[in-house]
Design a protein around this motif. Structure first.
Motif, short mmCIF file in Angstrom:
data_model
loop_
_atom_site.label_atom_id
_atom_site.label_comp_id
_atom_site.label_asym_id
_atom_site.label_seq_id
_atom_site.Cartn_x
_atom_site.Cartn_y
_atom_site.Cartn_z
N GLY A 79 0.81 -1.22 0.00
CA GLY A 79 0.00 0.00 0.00
C GLY A 79 0.83 1.26 0.00
N GLY A 80 0.23 2.31 -0.54
CA GLY A 80 0.90 3.61 -0.56
C GLY A 80 0.50 4.47 0.62
N LEU A 81 1.13 5.62 0.71
CA LEU A 81 0.86 6.55 1.79
C LEU A 81 0.29 7.85 1.22
N SER A 82 -0.53 8.51 2.00
CA SER A 82 -1.05 9.82 1.59
C SER A 82 0.04 10.87 1.76
N LEU A 83 -0.22 12.06 1.24
CA LEU A 83 0.83 13.09 1.26
C LEU A 83 1.14 13.56 2.68
N ASP A 84 0.16 13.59 3.57
CA ASP A 84 0.46 13.99 4.95
C ASP A 84 1.33 12.95 5.63
N GLN A 85 1.09 11.67 5.33
CA GLN A 85 1.96 10.62 5.87
C GLN A 85 3.35 10.69 5.26
N ALA A 86 3.41 11.02 3.96
CA ALA A 86 4.72 11.19 3.32
C ALA A 86 5.52 12.31 3.97
N ALA A 87 4.83 13.37 4.36
CA ALA A 87 5.50 14.48 5.04
C ALA A 87 6.07 14.04 6.38
N ASP A 88 5.32 13.21 7.10
CA ASP A 88 5.82 12.72 8.39
C ASP A 88 6.99 11.76 8.22
N VAL A 89 6.94 10.94 7.18
CA VAL A 89 8.06 10.03 6.90
C VAL A 89 9.32 10.83 6.64
N ARG A 90 9.19 11.88 5.85
CA ARG A 90 10.35 12.72 5.55
C ARG A 90 10.87 13.40 6.82
N ARG A 91 9.95 13.87 7.69
CA ARG A 91 10.37 14.53 8.93
C ARG A 91 11.11 13.56 9.84
N ILE A 92 10.59 12.34 9.97
CA ILE A 92 11.24 11.34 10.81
C ILE A 92 12.63 11.02 10.28
N ARG A 93 12.72 10.77 8.96
CA ARG A 93 14.03 10.47 8.37
C ARG A 93 15.01 11.61 8.58
N HIS A 94 14.55 12.83 8.39
CA HIS A 94 15.43 13.99 8.50
C HIS A 94 15.94 14.15 9.93
N LEU A 95 15.06 13.97 10.90
CA LEU A 95 15.47 14.14 12.29
C LEU A 95 16.42 13.04 12.74
N VAL A 96 16.21 11.82 12.25
CA VAL A 96 17.13 10.75 12.61
C VAL A 96 18.49 10.97 11.96
N ALA A 97 18.50 11.41 10.69
CA ALA A 97 19.74 11.58 9.96
C ALA A 97 20.58 12.74 10.46
N PHE A 98 19.92 13.81 10.95
CA PHE A 98 20.65 15.01 11.34
C PHE A 98 20.50 15.35 12.81
N GLY A 99 20.01 14.41 13.59
CA GLY A 99 19.91 14.63 15.03
C GLY A 99 18.53 15.12 15.43
N GLY A 100 18.16 14.83 16.68
CA GLY A 100 16.89 15.31 17.18
C GLY A 100 15.86 14.23 17.44
N LEU A 101 16.12 12.98 16.98
CA LEU A 101 15.16 11.90 17.20
C LEU A 101 15.92 10.59 17.41
N ASP A 102 15.64 9.91 18.52
CA ASP A 102 16.27 8.65 18.85
C ASP A 102 15.67 7.53 17.99
N VAL A 103 16.44 6.46 17.79
CA VAL A 103 15.99 5.34 16.96
C VAL A 103 14.69 4.75 17.49
N HIS A 104 14.58 4.54 18.80
CA HIS A 104 13.38 3.93 19.38
C HIS A 104 12.18 4.87 19.25
N ASP A 105 12.39 6.15 19.42
CA ASP A 105 11.30 7.12 19.24
C ASP A 105 10.84 7.14 17.78
#
Length: 410
Positions: free
Chosen positions: A73-99
Motif C-alpha cells: 500500500g501507498g501513503l497519503s501526502l500527509d503521511q509522506a511528510a511525516d516520513v520525511r520529517r522522521i528520516r530527517h530528524l534521525v539523519a541530522f539529530g533530534g530523534l532517537d531510533v526507538h522514538d
C-alpha cells in the motif's frame, strides 16, 4: 549511536523507514541515498541497500546478514511528510531510533484529519480544476463534474471489489467516453476529446511513468523498467476503454480532433489551479498551512509549462514545468524544512499530466491510423522531456542542499 549499539533496533528502523519511503512513491535512487545517511548517523556507514517499487533489501554492512521488507500500500501526502520529517530528524539529530520506530508504527493508524463530507467531493474538485485548464467551457464543466462523481463512485467501489480494481482504468474510461461522446453527438457540447480527459486525469499513471524514466536515467534499470512497464500497461487499459467506447458509438473522425473550447477566458486557469490545490490537499490529507505552498508550486509549474508551449512545443513545456516544480519544491523545503519536497512536488504531476497526453494521442489514432508512429514518438518525447526536467531540477536542488543545509528542528 555508536556502531554495534542495538543493531536489531537499527535494522528494524531501516526496514520500516525504507518501506515507508517506498510507499510514498519516491524514486529508489533517492531512497537509497537517504537511507545511507540514516544508517551513517546510527553508526553503520557501510549500509548495503537495494530499493524496488514494492520491496526493500539491505544489510547493515558488507557480508552481514540481509533483511527483506515487503511494501504493502501507498501513503497519503500527509503521511509522506511525516516520513520525511522522521528520516530527517534521525539523519541530522533530534530523534532517537526507538522514538522514530514508535512514530513510524503510529503513522498508518492515524485517523484522517478531514471529515468524509469534505474529502468525498475533493476528486470532483480536482477534475473541475483540470477541466478549467484543458477545456474551459460551461457545458464541458458540467459534464466533467457529473463524470467525476461517477468515477469517484467507481473508485470507492473498486476498493471493495477486487475484480473492478483490476479493470478500473478500462471501465472508467469506457463509461466516461460513452457519456461525453454521446452528449457531443446530441449537440450538448463541443470538444469531447478534451472533455474526456479531466475525469480520468487523476487516475492516469503520469507520475508513475515519469518516475520510472528518472530511475532509468539514474541507472536503476530494474526499478525504472518495472515501473515504466506497469505504467504503460495502465495507460493501455485506459486507451482500451476509450477506443472500445468510440468503436461502439461509431464516433466520427471530426469529434476525435483536439478542439479547445474557451468560454471563460483568462480567469479559468487561476480558478482551476486553486481547485486542484484544494482538492489534492483534501484527498491526500495535506495540512491546511501546507496547502498555499502546494498552490505556489502548481503555479510555478503551470507558468513554466505555458511558457514552454508558447516558445516551442508540448515537450519543451513539460521539461520547463518539471524543472520549475522540482526546483520550487526544493527551495521551499530548504527554507521551511518541515514542508516535505515530495508533498509539494507530486501534485504538479496532476497538472503536467503526461498520461493524458498519451491517452489523447492514442484516441486520435483511432481516426488517423497512418500517424501511429508520429503520435507515439510525440507522446514518448513529452514523457522523456518531463523526466529530464525532473532530473535537471533534482540535480540543481541537490547542489543547493549542499550550500544551504536546513535546521532539522526549525
Amino acid at each position: 549511536m555508536p556502531r554495534g549499539a542495538d543493531e536489531r533496533a537499527v535494522r528494524l528502523l531501516v526496514a520500516q523507514l525504507g518501506a515507508a519511503m517506498v510507499g510514498t512513491g519516491q524514486p529508489v535512487h533517492e531512497i537509497e541515498q537517504e537511507l545511507r545517511e540514516v544508517a551513517r548517523r546510527c553508526g553503520y556507514p557501510d549500509l548495503q541497500v537495494g530499493a524496488a517499487p514494492t520491496s526493500l533489501t539491505f544489510s547493515l554492512s558488507g557480508g552481514s546478514g540481509s533483511t527483506f521488507q515487503r511494501v504493502t500500500g501507498g501513503l497519503s501526502l500527509d503521511q509522506a511528510a511525516d516520513v520525511r520529517r522522521i528520516r530527517h530528524l534521525v539523519a541530522f539529530g533530534g530523534l532517537d531510533v526507538h522514538d522514530a520506530l514508535e512514530e513510524l508504527a503510529a503513522l498508518r493508524k492515524r485517523r484522517d484529519p478531514y471529515p468524509s463530507w469534505l474529502t468525498q467531493p475533493a476528486y470532483v474538485m480536482v477534475c473541475l480544476g483540470i477541466a478549467l485548464i484543458l477545456q474551459p467551457g460551461w457545458a464541458n464543466l458540467a459534464v466533467v463534474g457529473g463524470c467525476g462523481v461517477m468515477v469517484a463512485g467507481l473508485l470507492a467501489l473498486s476498493r471493495r471489489v477486487h475484480a473492478l480494481g483490476t479493470l478500473l482504468p478500462t471501465v472508467a474510461a469506457f463509461v466516461v467516453t460513452v457519456v461525453v461522446f454521446g452528449l457531443a453527438d446530441a449537440g450538448v457540447l463541443e470538444g469531447p476529446l478534451r472533455t474526456v480527459l479531466p475525469p480520468l486525469a487523476a487516475l492516469l499513471p503520469g507520475a508513475l511513468i515519469v518516475t520510472g524514466m528518472s530511475e532509468l536515467a539514474a541507472g536503476h534499470m530494474q526499478a525504472g523498467a518495472s515501473r515504466l512497464v506497469y505504467g504503460m500497461v495502465q495507460l493501455g487499459l485506459f486507451a482500451l476503454g476509450l477506443i472500445a467506447a468510440t468503436t461502439v458509438l461509431r464516433v466520427p473522425d471530426a469529434q476525435l480532433e483536439n478542439v479547445r473550447v474557451d468560454e471563460l477566458g483568462w480567469v479559468a486557469a487561476p480558478v482551476g489551479l486553486v481547485l486542484i490545490a484544494v482538492g489534492i490537499s483534501l484527498m491526500e490529507n495535506v495540512p491546511i498551512p501546507t496547502a498555499p505552498w502546494v498552490l505556489m508550486v502548481l503555479v510555478l509549474a503551470f507558468a513554466a509549462q505555458s511558457a514552454g508551449h508558447l516558445l516551442g512545443s508540448a515537450a519543451l513545456g513539460g521539461f520547463l514545468g518539471a524543472v520549475a516544480a522540482s526546483l520550487g519544491a526544493t527551495a521551499v523545503e530548504l527554507f521551511r524544512p518541515r514542508l516535505a519536497r515530495l508533498v509539494l512536488f507530486l501534485p504538479a504531476f496532476w497538472l503536467l499530466v503526461p498520461g493524458s497526453l498519451g491517452l489523447m494521442g492514442v484516441s486520435q489514432l483511432v481516426a488517423q491510423r497512418p500517424d501511429v508512429l508520429a503520435a507515439g514518438v510525440a507522446v514518448a518525447g513529452v514523457v522523456c522531456a518531463i523526466a529530464l526536467g525532473l532530473l535537471v531540477g533534482s540535480a540543481i536542488g541537490e547542489a543547493l542542499r549542499h550550500r544551504v543545509r536546513p535546521d532539522p528542528l526549525a
